[in-house]
Design a protein around this motif. Structure first.
Motif, PDB file in Angstrom:
ATOM      1  N   TRP A  66      -4.510  26.207  50.903  1.00 15.39           N
ATOM      2  CA  TRP A  66      -4.829  27.585  50.531  1.00 15.39           C
ATOM      3  C   TRP A  66      -4.839  27.794  49.018  1.00 15.39           C
ATOM      4  O   TRP A  66      -5.623  28.595  48.510  1.00 15.39           O
ATOM      5  CB  TRP A  66      -3.891  28.567  51.240  1.00 15.39           C
ATOM      6  N   ALA A  67      -3.983  27.085  48.290  1.00 18.76           N
ATOM      7  CA  ALA A  67      -4.016  27.192  46.825  1.00 18.76           C
ATOM      8  C   ALA A  67      -5.367  26.712  46.305  1.00 18.76           C
ATOM      9  O   ALA A  67      -5.985  27.358  45.452  1.00 18.76           O
ATOM     10  CB  ALA A  67      -2.876  26.385  46.204  1.00 18.76           C
ATOM     11  N   TYR A  87      -5.510  29.580  43.715  1.00 16.60           N
ATOM     12  CA  TYR A  87      -4.177  30.090  43.402  1.00 16.60           C
ATOM     13  C   TYR A  87      -3.329  28.910  42.921  1.00 16.60           C
ATOM     14  O   TYR A  87      -3.778  27.778  42.889  1.00 16.60           O
ATOM     15  CB  TYR A  87      -3.530  30.690  44.649  1.00 16.60           C
ATOM     16  N   GLU A  88      -2.084  29.204  42.561  1.00 18.56           N
ATOM     17  CA  GLU A  88      -1.157  28.162  42.135  1.00 18.56           C
ATOM     18  C   GLU A  88      -0.025  28.050  43.141  1.00 18.56           C
ATOM     19  O   GLU A  88       0.494  29.060  43.618  1.00 18.56           O
ATOM     20  CB  GLU A  88      -0.597  28.493  40.750  1.00 18.56           C
ATOM     21  N   VAL A  89       0.354  26.819  43.454  1.00 19.45           N
ATOM     22  CA  VAL A  89       1.515  26.598  44.305  1.00 19.45           C
ATOM     23  C   VAL A  89       2.757  26.910  43.480  1.00 19.45           C
ATOM     24  O   VAL A  89       2.894  26.451  42.341  1.00 19.45           O
ATOM     25  CB  VAL A  89       1.564  25.137  44.815  1.00 19.45           C
ATOM     26  N   HIS A  91      -1.315  34.195  42.847  1.00 18.45           N
ATOM     27  CA  HIS A  91      -2.499  34.367  42.012  1.00 18.45           C
ATOM     28  C   HIS A  91      -2.156  33.911  40.595  1.00 18.45           C
ATOM     29  O   HIS A  91      -1.095  34.271  40.058  1.00 18.45           O
ATOM     30  CB  HIS A  91      -2.928  35.836  42.014  1.00 18.45           C
ATOM     31  N   PRO A  92      -3.021  33.119  39.958  1.00 15.95           N
ATOM     32  CA  PRO A  92      -2.688  32.563  38.639  1.00 15.95           C
ATOM     33  C   PRO A  92      -2.563  33.603  37.526  1.00 15.95           C
ATOM     34  O   PRO A  92      -1.924  33.328  36.502  1.00 15.95           O
ATOM     35  CB  PRO A  92      -3.834  31.588  38.360  1.00 15.95           C
ATOM     36  N   ASP A  93      -3.143  34.791  37.702  1.00 21.87           N
ATOM     37  CA  ASP A  93      -3.070  35.815  36.659  1.00 21.87           C
ATOM     38  C   ASP A  93      -1.884  36.754  36.823  1.00 21.87           C
ATOM     39  O   ASP A  93      -1.630  37.584  35.954  1.00 21.87           O
ATOM     40  CB  ASP A  93      -4.357  36.647  36.633  1.00 21.87           C
ATOM     41  N   LEU A 111       1.134  34.340  48.949  1.00 22.38           N
ATOM     42  CA  LEU A 111       1.208  33.970  50.358  1.00 22.38           C
ATOM     43  C   LEU A 111       2.399  33.035  50.513  1.00 22.38           C
ATOM     44  O   LEU A 111       2.562  32.099  49.732  1.00 22.38           O
ATOM     45  CB  LEU A 111      -0.054  33.235  50.811  1.00 22.38           C
ATOM     46  N   LEU A 112       3.226  33.291  51.531  1.00 23.19           N
ATOM     47  CA  LEU A 112       4.360  32.432  51.839  1.00 23.19           C
ATOM     48  C   LEU A 112       4.097  31.767  53.178  1.00 23.19           C
ATOM     49  O   LEU A 112       3.764  32.439  54.152  1.00 23.19           O
ATOM     50  CB  LEU A 112       5.656  33.249  51.908  1.00 23.19           C
ATOM     51  N   PHE A 113       4.237  30.465  53.215  1.00 21.14           N
ATOM     52  CA  PHE A 113       4.057  29.696  54.445  1.00 21.14           C
ATOM     53  C   PHE A 113       5.429  29.248  54.916  1.00 21.14           C
ATOM     54  O   PHE A 113       6.234  28.759  54.116  1.00 21.14           O
ATOM     55  CB  PHE A 113       3.146  28.487  54.181  1.00 21.14           C
TER      56      PHE A 113
END
Length: 151
Positions: free
Chosen positions: A21-22, A27-29, A67-69, A84-86
């Protein structure tokens, strides 16, 4: 005043699906390794509660992306915006998703977005073309969660 939120998604392998998903969302992990080191040193967590993933310590059964920003706490690595949390759960998905993510791209063609997602491990389910109302692909992530890809 608006509330803060995160979307929690059940998973078979939280760190691996977080990686998908990242990459899919750009997005960033989140990196909780500094927090984990502090918690281990203080005896608040034990070694069996963490694993190594891509050379970093992460909490067993959990991974998040942000989100990276958006801002994040540099000590904990936890995002303070869109995230998002998995979380690992023992049971698999048994019914259709009641909530899903739509991935929108402003650039390129829908076929390019779908191809990029397939390279990352997604699978096409079916194409939907509603003319002026929209055109998208229903897809599944590597764990079988449905989502839509659209331009």
């Amino acid at each position: 005043m608006a509330l803060h939120w995160k979307l929690v998604i059940d998973a078979k392998n939280a760190p691996t699906i977080a990686d998908f998903w990242a990459a899919a969302l750009e997005y960033e992990v989140e990196d909780p390794s500094a927090l984990i080191e502090q918690l281990l040193a203080a005896g608040h967590v034990t070694e069996d509660q963490v694993i190594e993933h891509h050379g970093r310590k992460v909490f067993r059964g959990y991974a998040a992306i942000r989100h990276p920003d958006d801002p994040f706490d540099p000590v904990t690595g936890v995002g303070q915006g869109r995230r998002l949390l998995f979380q690992d759960v023992p049971e698999g998905q048994s019914v259709k998703n009641r909530l899903h993510i739509d991935i929108h791209s402003d650039q390129g063609e829908l076929k390019d977005l779908v191809a990029r997602l397939e390279i990352l491990g997604a699978t096409r389910i079916r194409e939907v073309n509603k003319g002026p109302a929209g055109h998208w692909w229903i897809m599944k992530d590597p764990e079988g969660n449905e989502f839509c890809a659209t331009i």
